[in-house]
Motif scaffolding. Structure first.
Motif, PDB file in Angstrom:
ATOM      1  N   GLY A 483     -28.420  -8.270 -63.668  1.00  0.00           N
ATOM      2  CA  GLY A 483     -29.518  -9.066 -64.188  1.00  0.00           C
ATOM      3  C   GLY A 483     -30.023 -10.138 -63.254  1.00  0.00           C
ATOM      4  N   ASN A 484     -29.699 -10.014 -61.958  1.00  0.00           N
ATOM      5  CA  ASN A 484     -30.274 -10.962 -61.015  1.00  0.00           C
ATOM      6  C   ASN A 484     -31.131 -10.231 -59.985  1.00  0.00           C
ATOM      7  OD1 ASN A 484     -28.460 -10.117 -58.823  1.00  0.00           O
ATOM      8  ND2 ASN A 484     -26.870 -11.273 -59.890  1.00  0.00           N
ATOM      9  N   LEU A 485     -32.094 -10.953 -59.459  1.00  0.00           N
ATOM     10  CA  LEU A 485     -32.963 -10.444 -58.411  1.00  0.00           C
ATOM     11  C   LEU A 485     -32.498 -11.065 -57.098  1.00  0.00           C
ATOM     12  CD1 LEU A 485     -35.580  -8.762 -57.851  1.00  0.00           C
ATOM     13  CD2 LEU A 485     -36.813 -10.934 -57.912  1.00  0.00           C
ATOM     14  N   GLN A 486     -32.070 -10.205 -56.172  1.00  0.00           N
ATOM     15  CA  GLN A 486     -31.561 -10.695 -54.899  1.00  0.00           C
ATOM     16  C   GLN A 486     -32.596 -10.489 -53.798  1.00  0.00           C
ATOM     17  OE1 GLN A 486     -27.493  -9.796 -53.927  1.00  0.00           O
ATOM     18  NE2 GLN A 486     -26.891  -9.596 -56.074  1.00  0.00           N
ATOM     19  N   ARG A 487     -32.614 -11.417 -52.849  1.00  0.00           N
ATOM     20  CA  ARG A 487     -33.586 -11.402 -51.759  1.00  0.00           C
ATOM     21  C   ARG A 487     -32.854 -11.485 -50.424  1.00  0.00           C
ATOM     22  NH1 ARG A 487     -37.174 -15.792 -53.087  1.00  0.00           N
ATOM     23  NH2 ARG A 487     -35.466 -17.116 -52.401  1.00  0.00           N
ATOM     24  N   LEU A 488     -33.283 -10.677 -49.471  1.00  0.00           N
ATOM     25  CA  LEU A 488     -32.686 -10.719 -48.135  1.00  0.00           C
ATOM     26  C   LEU A 488     -33.105 -12.011 -47.450  1.00  0.00           C
ATOM     27  CD1 LEU A 488     -30.993  -8.971 -46.145  1.00  0.00           C
ATOM     28  CD2 LEU A 488     -33.178  -8.190 -45.188  1.00  0.00           C
ATOM     29  N   SER A 489     -32.142 -12.690 -46.849  1.00  0.00           N
ATOM     30  CA  SER A 489     -32.439 -13.956 -46.185  1.00  0.00           C
ATOM     31  C   SER A 489     -33.374 -13.752 -45.006  1.00  0.00           C
ATOM     32  CB  SER A 489     -31.138 -14.622 -45.714  1.00  0.00           C
ATOM     33  OG  SER A 489     -30.484 -13.804 -44.746  1.00  0.00           O
ATOM     34  N   ALA A 490     -33.991 -14.826 -44.562  1.00  0.00           N
ATOM     35  CA  ALA A 490     -34.971 -14.750 -43.481  1.00  0.00           C
ATOM     36  C   ALA A 490     -34.375 -14.187 -42.205  1.00  0.00           C
ATOM     37  CB  ALA A 490     -35.567 -16.132 -43.226  1.00  0.00           C
ATOM     38  N   ASP A 491     -33.088 -14.468 -41.951  1.00  0.00           N
ATOM     39  CA  ASP A 491     -32.453 -13.956 -40.736  1.00  0.00           C
ATOM     40  C   ASP A 491     -31.842 -12.571 -40.941  1.00  0.00           C
ATOM     41  OD1 ASP A 491     -30.213 -14.469 -42.271  1.00  0.00           O
ATOM     42  OD2 ASP A 491     -29.464 -16.093 -41.003  1.00  0.00           O
ATOM     43  N   GLY A 492     -31.948 -12.020 -42.175  1.00  0.00           N
ATOM     44  CA  GLY A 492     -31.452 -10.679 -42.459  1.00  0.00           C
ATOM     45  C   GLY A 492     -29.940 -10.555 -42.506  1.00  0.00           C
ATOM     46  N   LYS A 493     -29.231 -11.687 -42.538  1.00  0.00           N
ATOM     47  CA  LYS A 493     -27.769 -11.635 -42.456  1.00  0.00           C
ATOM     48  C   LYS A 493     -27.069 -11.696 -43.807  1.00  0.00           C
ATOM     49  CE  LYS A 493     -27.537 -13.630 -37.806  1.00  0.00           C
ATOM     50  NZ  LYS A 493     -26.988 -14.735 -36.969  1.00  0.00           N
ATOM     51  N   LYS A 494     -27.794 -12.020 -44.873  1.00  0.00           N
ATOM     52  CA  LYS A 494     -27.149 -12.109 -46.178  1.00  0.00           C
ATOM     53  C   LYS A 494     -28.195 -11.945 -47.285  1.00  0.00           C
ATOM     54  CE  LYS A 494     -27.588 -17.151 -46.464  1.00  0.00           C
ATOM     55  NZ  LYS A 494     -26.878 -18.425 -46.682  1.00  0.00           N
ATOM     56  N   TRP A 495     -27.693 -11.671 -48.477  1.00  0.00           N
ATOM     57  CA  TRP A 495     -28.533 -11.625 -49.663  1.00  0.00           C
ATOM     58  C   TRP A 495     -28.387 -12.930 -50.420  1.00  0.00           C
ATOM     59  CZ3 TRP A 495     -31.906  -7.709 -50.469  1.00  0.00           C
ATOM     60  CH2 TRP A 495     -31.705  -6.532 -49.751  1.00  0.00           C
ATOM     61  N   GLU A 496     -29.463 -13.353 -51.057  1.00  0.00           N
ATOM     62  CA  GLU A 496     -29.475 -14.580 -51.833  1.00  0.00           C
ATOM     63  C   GLU A 496     -30.019 -14.280 -53.226  1.00  0.00           C
ATOM     64  OE1 GLU A 496     -30.660 -17.433 -48.018  1.00  0.00           O
ATOM     65  OE2 GLU A 496     -32.236 -16.591 -49.306  1.00  0.00           O
TER      66      GLU A 496
END
Length: 541
Positions: A483-496
């Motif tokens: 139930g969460n929407l995850q977004r790739l970080s600007a540097d592409g190294k992690k999901w937030e």
């Protein structure tokens, strides 16, 4: 006069083996099937446990508390994992007090057990201050957000603050934490990730008595609370998708949402009558409801993508067995194009291998197909082969043909595939060996090579199982079963964690409406079943 001992005075019992097996009543409010519902769990935390334990709560009364503080009992019914009931739309709180009975560890340790449980609105909602729930539950926990982005809980006993009370919380993305209230009965926790926050406190009331013919020396009161730490504002519901389906294909062309195929039946129930063979369309402008615009083969576990104003249907499996008969499931290699201007399907070159439970994405003018397996049919569906291949198809070629790309370093199905920043992302899914995973893998068409990407945020692989992914507004997003929407970080190294979603779905489709909105359609939840509601959710920085 009876004497009250705070939880801190007996904090050591939280750490005993018996306490580790203890169960508490949690109320959790959710929105699904277009309705607000409350779920009752009897567990160590605010999540499903052994449903047989719910029988111990016979006679419990749950009340829906309105924004005006008016309480009304609701009718509870058992579902697969909880006791549940619909509550009026916008109900901020639900509460219950339940006298469990007398517990006897030994002759010198006999106590009466009373549970007080409450669910609350999203953190920061005005109802936390406006509604006095201490009139409904003697042990009350009140939540507030602090200026520095944390959660402040106040523990009350009959409306009065309780100092030095130990509070045990489960923080989303962090896990279990304990802290002690100050002299004003307040304690502060980190907020963690957007998600469900729950906490419990205990108060011991000294005083002998008798209940049900059993004597006791004291009463242990447990109070619990659960609420969301992230707003689900910025959500709009469109016309519901009826009948509801899972494992469907979906894409957007122009201002219309299209869905094709899917499972109409219950989970793990497959038959030729339980699969959809229709292409349905919904105007995103809301001017009309769903309409059937074409038919085709009955399929589920397929992929549908859009390119150049047309739809492309890829693979999937067909159930050849009648309802109630042993599964006879066969993956398909068929590929077809639907032109809305013409209103019919046109066959394209078939996949080199029959495939289902895969996903597909378009990068530039090229369609890529990744993951999945082959169901070979036959009684009981015993013939399965996992794919370790990936294919591409130039959609602008006069004579398009499938071409192999570098073999993926994995064998996964029920994964999500998305095009982003000139690359293909294969996210989550079920592994051939090792169960569900949160891993991601990245394919670079320029070098025809794969490399490892960051894992999704989540403490178990189910986060990435049956997820859906798409890029919009220059960012890559994944909608998960948690139930969460995850977004790739600007540097592409992690999901937030970008936000909490109004419904927790898997085997659904998340499709971009514009640079800041997605539409969620189809899919299901293990607790609530299939979703009819179609939602447009906003994403923000």
């Amino acid at each position: 006069m009876k004497r009250i001992l705070l939880a801190a005075a007996v904090a050591a019992s939280f750490l005993t083996p018996a306490a580790a097996r203890a169960h508490f009543i949690f109320l959790v409010q959710k929105h699904h099937d277009g309705k607000d519902r409350v779920h009752v769990y009897f567990a160590e935390e605010a999540a499903p446990d052994n449903p047989e334990l719910l029988k111990k709560l016979d006679g419990m009364v749950v009340k829906a508390v309105s924004a005006k503080g008016e309480a009304k009992a609701v009718d509870l019914k058992a579902d697969e994992n909880s006791l549940t009931s619909e509550v009026p739309a916008g109900t901020p709180f639900t509460t219950t007090t339940f006298q469990y009975g007398v517990m006897a560890r030994n002759e010198s340790n006999r106590y009466r057990l009373v549970y007080h449980a409450k669910s609350g609105p999203v953190l920061g909602d005005a109802a936390w201050k406006a509604v006095d729930t201490s009139k409904m539950v003697e042990v009350d926990l009140i939540a507030a957000d602090t200026k520095d982005g944390k959660i402040e809980l106040t523990v009350l006993w009959k409306g009065q603050p309780v100092p030095k009370s130990e509070v045990a919380a489960v923080i989303p993305g962090i896990g279990p934490k304990k802290a002690e209230t100050d002299d004003q009965g307040k304690v502060v926790f980190e907020k963690g990730e957007p998600g469900l926050f729950s906490a419990r406190a205990r108060i011991i009331q000294e005083g002998k008595g008798e209940e049900g013919g059993k004597p006791y020396d004291s009463t242990r009161h447990y109070g619990t609370v659960s609420f969301s730490t992230a707003s689900v504002s910025g959500t709009k519901e469109l016309a519901p998708l009826t009948p509801a389906v899972t494992s469907l294909g979906g894409a957007i062309v122009g201002d219309s949402l299209y869905v094709y195929g899917g499972n109409l039946g219950s989970a793990h129930s497959y038959s030729n009558k339980g699969q959809s063979n229709t292409l349905r369309r919904l105007s995103l402008s809301g001017q009309s409801g769903w309409e059937t615009v074409a038919e085709g083969p009955a399929l589920q576990g397929l992929a549908v993508v859009a390119h150049g104003g047309k739809l492309y249907r890829v693979g999937g499996f067909t159930a050849k067995n009648d309802e109630g008969k042993p599964n006879d499931l066969e993956s398909q290699a068929s590929v077809a194009c639907f032109d809305p201007a013409v209103g019919k399907w046109t066959d394209l070159p078939a996949l080199p291998e029959a495939r289902s439970s895969h996903d597909a994405a378009v990068l530039g003018d090229t369609l890529y197909v990744i993951g999945g397996w082959k169901l070979g049919g036959g009684e009981g569906d015993t013939q399965r082969g996992w794919h370790n291949t990936a294919w591409s198809l130039d959609l602008t070629a006069k004579k398009p043909e499938w071409k192999a790309v570098a073999k993926p370093p994995f064998e996964r199905r029920a994964l999500a595939v998305a095009a982003y920043d000139g690359k293909l992302y294969a996210i989550g899914g079920m592994q051939k060996e090792g169960g569900p995973t949160t891993k991601s893998s990245i394919f670079d068409p320029e070098t025809n090579a794969w490399y490892e990407g960051p894992a999704l945020v989540g403490d178990d692989g189910m986060t990435g199982f049956g997820a859906s992914a798409f890029a919009t507004g220059g960012k890559l997003y994944v909608s998960t079963s948690k139930g969460n929407l995850q977004r790739l970080s600007a540097d592409g190294k992690k999901w937030e964690i970008a936000r909490e979603l109004p419904t927790a779905r898997f085997f659904h489709r998340m499709l971009p409406v514009d640079d800041s909105r997605f539409v969620m359609v189809g899919g299901a939840n293990m607790d609530s079943g299939k979703f009819e509601q179609v939602e447009i959710v906003s994403v923000t920085e």
